[in-house]
Design an enzyme around this catalytic site. Structure first.
Site, PDB file in Angstrom:
ATOM      1  N   GLN A  31       0.834  -1.202   0.000  1.00  0.00           N
ATOM      2  CA  GLN A  31       0.000   0.000   0.000  1.00  0.00           C
ATOM      3  C   GLN A  31       0.871   1.254   0.000  1.00  0.00           C
ATOM      4  OE1 GLN A  31      -2.214  -1.087   3.515  1.00  0.00           O
ATOM      5  NE2 GLN A  31      -0.328  -1.606   4.572  1.00  0.00           N
ATOM      6  N   HIS A  62      -7.909   3.542  20.117  1.00  0.00           N
ATOM      7  CA  HIS A  62      -7.062   2.500  20.697  1.00  0.00           C
ATOM      8  C   HIS A  62      -7.517   2.086  22.101  1.00  0.00           C
ATOM      9  CE1 HIS A  62      -4.063   3.885  17.524  1.00  0.00           C
ATOM     10  NE2 HIS A  62      -4.436   2.666  17.216  1.00  0.00           N
ATOM     11  N   ASP A  86       0.653   0.452  13.507  1.00  0.00           N
ATOM     12  CA  ASP A  86       1.113   1.713  14.107  1.00  0.00           C
ATOM     13  C   ASP A  86       1.508   1.545  15.568  1.00  0.00           C
ATOM     14  OD1 ASP A  86      -1.466   2.560  15.765  1.00  0.00           O
ATOM     15  OD2 ASP A  86      -2.115   1.785  13.839  1.00  0.00           O
ATOM     16  N   ASP A 137       1.095 -12.427   7.034  1.00  0.00           N
ATOM     17  CA  ASP A 137      -0.306 -12.290   6.674  1.00  0.00           C
ATOM     18  C   ASP A 137      -1.161 -12.810   7.838  1.00  0.00           C
ATOM     19  OD1 ASP A 137      -2.829 -12.575   5.685  1.00  0.00           O
ATOM     20  OD2 ASP A 137      -2.213 -13.536   3.804  1.00  0.00           O
ATOM     21  N   GLY A 138      -1.983 -11.927   8.407  1.00  0.00           N
ATOM     22  CA  GLY A 138      -2.794 -12.292   9.573  1.00  0.00           C
ATOM     23  C   GLY A 138      -3.756 -13.441   9.297  1.00  0.00           C
ATOM     24  N   ASP A 155      -7.290  -5.181  14.429  1.00  0.00           N
ATOM     25  CA  ASP A 155      -7.130  -3.739  14.206  1.00  0.00           C
ATOM     26  C   ASP A 155      -6.741  -3.532  12.747  1.00  0.00           C
ATOM     27  OD1 ASP A 155      -6.658  -1.065  14.303  1.00  0.00           O
ATOM     28  OD2 ASP A 155      -4.912  -1.167  15.621  1.00  0.00           O
ATOM     29  N   THR A 157      -7.392  -2.235   8.533  1.00  0.00           N
ATOM     30  CA  THR A 157      -7.830  -1.101   7.722  1.00  0.00           C
ATOM     31  C   THR A 157      -9.279  -1.350   7.296  1.00  0.00           C
ATOM     32  OG1 THR A 157      -6.969  -2.250   5.801  1.00  0.00           O
ATOM     33  CG2 THR A 157      -5.496  -0.657   6.818  1.00  0.00           C
TER      34      THR A 157
HETATM   35  N1  AG3 Z   1      -7.681   1.130  11.625  1.00  0.00           N
HETATM   36  C1  AG3 Z   1      -9.009   1.487  11.192  1.00  0.00           C
HETATM   37  C2  AG3 Z   1      -9.062   2.781  10.482  1.00  0.00           C
HETATM   38  C3  AG3 Z   1     -10.150   2.861   9.512  1.00  0.00           C
HETATM   39  C4  AG3 Z   1     -10.345   4.253   9.132  1.00  0.00           C
HETATM   40  N2  AG3 Z   1     -11.166   4.359   8.005  1.00  0.00           N
HETATM   41  C5  AG3 Z   1     -11.264   5.477   7.269  1.00  0.00           C
HETATM   42  N3  AG3 Z   1     -10.664   6.554   7.650  1.00  0.00           N
HETATM   43  N4  AG3 Z   1     -11.976   5.436   6.185  1.00  0.00           N
HETATM   44  C6  AG3 Z   1      -6.985   2.051  12.406  1.00  0.00           C
HETATM   45  C7  AG3 Z   1      -5.636   1.563  12.780  1.00  0.00           C
HETATM   46  C8  AG3 Z   1      -5.207   2.202  14.039  1.00  0.00           C
HETATM   47  N5  AG3 Z   1      -4.362   1.361  14.787  1.00  0.00           N
END
Ligand code: AG3
Length: 279
Positions: A31, A62, A86, A137-138, A155, A157
């Protein structure tokens, strides 16, 4: 000249974040990764132009994704985090003295490396001797591991690109199979206000695998709809009930036992839209 980063939340609506400087960018194997300093939200990490975490609001997400499953588990010794590159979720998990081992599995080593370097506020968990970080890969990890966990936190995306596999029935079934008795899974499940159809679909997939599946929300103003959802699921324990409380020395900003219970209170519209069967 003012320069804005924009993310289209849904068709016809976007968020604009004024940028002070670009701290780091890289096209990784999976990505496009970028870290910015912003005027209002502090440091911000994006993946494929989607805001993942911001210095101003990361605690809302978080603290919510970590402390709800951990405090509703009787004794969370072994914790697995899928994604979370992160490091914010790992940081919150490592606050719990019950945790003996935490494994974080993220597919993208570049995200982990850049976060260690450029997000010092997020990443205090990485150096904890109880924490192990695997770049894998999870989906594959949960399907193949022999280990069992008390709490599994997803957690991820959004369900696009590398994150898509982490919302499949197959993935939820694999998680169910690696939970110890009394185990709890918690996944980020998108915005119930901005992405109703997606949340409905994800929630129903989870509820088909786990007899207990409960959705809860937290405000995250930097994400679509400004309200985010999470779903805790188990074969017994009720994730609505906190069994312990955080130490004052943790200086949490959002989570408390009262907030824990309140997060599960959903508006009639959200219940209808998502198809929440319980009161
Ligand atoms: N993970 C989910 C974020 C999703 C946000 N979506 C968006 N902005 N369209 C966050 C990772 C944090 N550790």
């Amino acid at each position: 000249m003012k320069v804005y980063f924009t993310e289209e939340w849904v068709d016809g609506l976007m968020i604009g974040v004024q940028i002070k400087s670009v701290v780091f960018t890289k096209r990784t194997k999976y990505q496009h990764l970028a870290i910015y300093d912003t005027v209002e939200l502090g440091r911000m990490l994006t993946l494929d132009n989607v805001i993942q975490t911001t210095e101003k609001y990361e605690y809302l997400y978080h603290e919510s994704i970590a402390h709800v499953p951990l405090f509703s588990h009787e004794n969370p010794e072994d914790v697995l985090i899928i994604g979370g590159g992160d490091g914010g979720t790992l940081r919150e998990v490592m606050r719990h003295p019950e945790v003996k081992q935490a494994v974080m599995v993220d597919i993208d080593g570049d995200v982990v490396e850049a976060s260690k370097k450029y997000l010092p506020l997020w990443n205090t968990g990485f150096s904890d001797p109880r924490a192990t970080v695997l770049i894998e890969d999870g989906l594959k990890f949960v399907a193949e591991t022999d280990r069992k966990f008390d709490v599994v936190i997803v957690d991820s995306t959004d369900p696009e690109g590398p994150g898509l596999a982490l919302f499949t029935p197959e993935f939820y079934r694999s998680i169910a199979a690696i939970l110890k008795p009394g185990g709890i899974m918690c996944a980020q499940t998108e915005s119930p206000l901005a992405m109703t159809d997606i949340v409905r679909e994800i929630f129903s997939r989870i509820a088909k695998v786990f007899p207990v599946a409960k959705l809860y929300t937290a405000p995250v103003p930097s994400y679509p709809g400004s309200l985010w959802s999470f779903t805790c699921a188990s074969f017994g324990p009720d994730p609505e009930v906190p069994l312990r409380k955080p130490d004052d020395s943790w200086k949490l900003k959002h989570y408390s036992p009262e907030i824990h219970r309140s997060m599960f209170v959903l508006s009639p519209k959200i219940k209808r839209d998502i198809g929440i069967p319980y009161q």
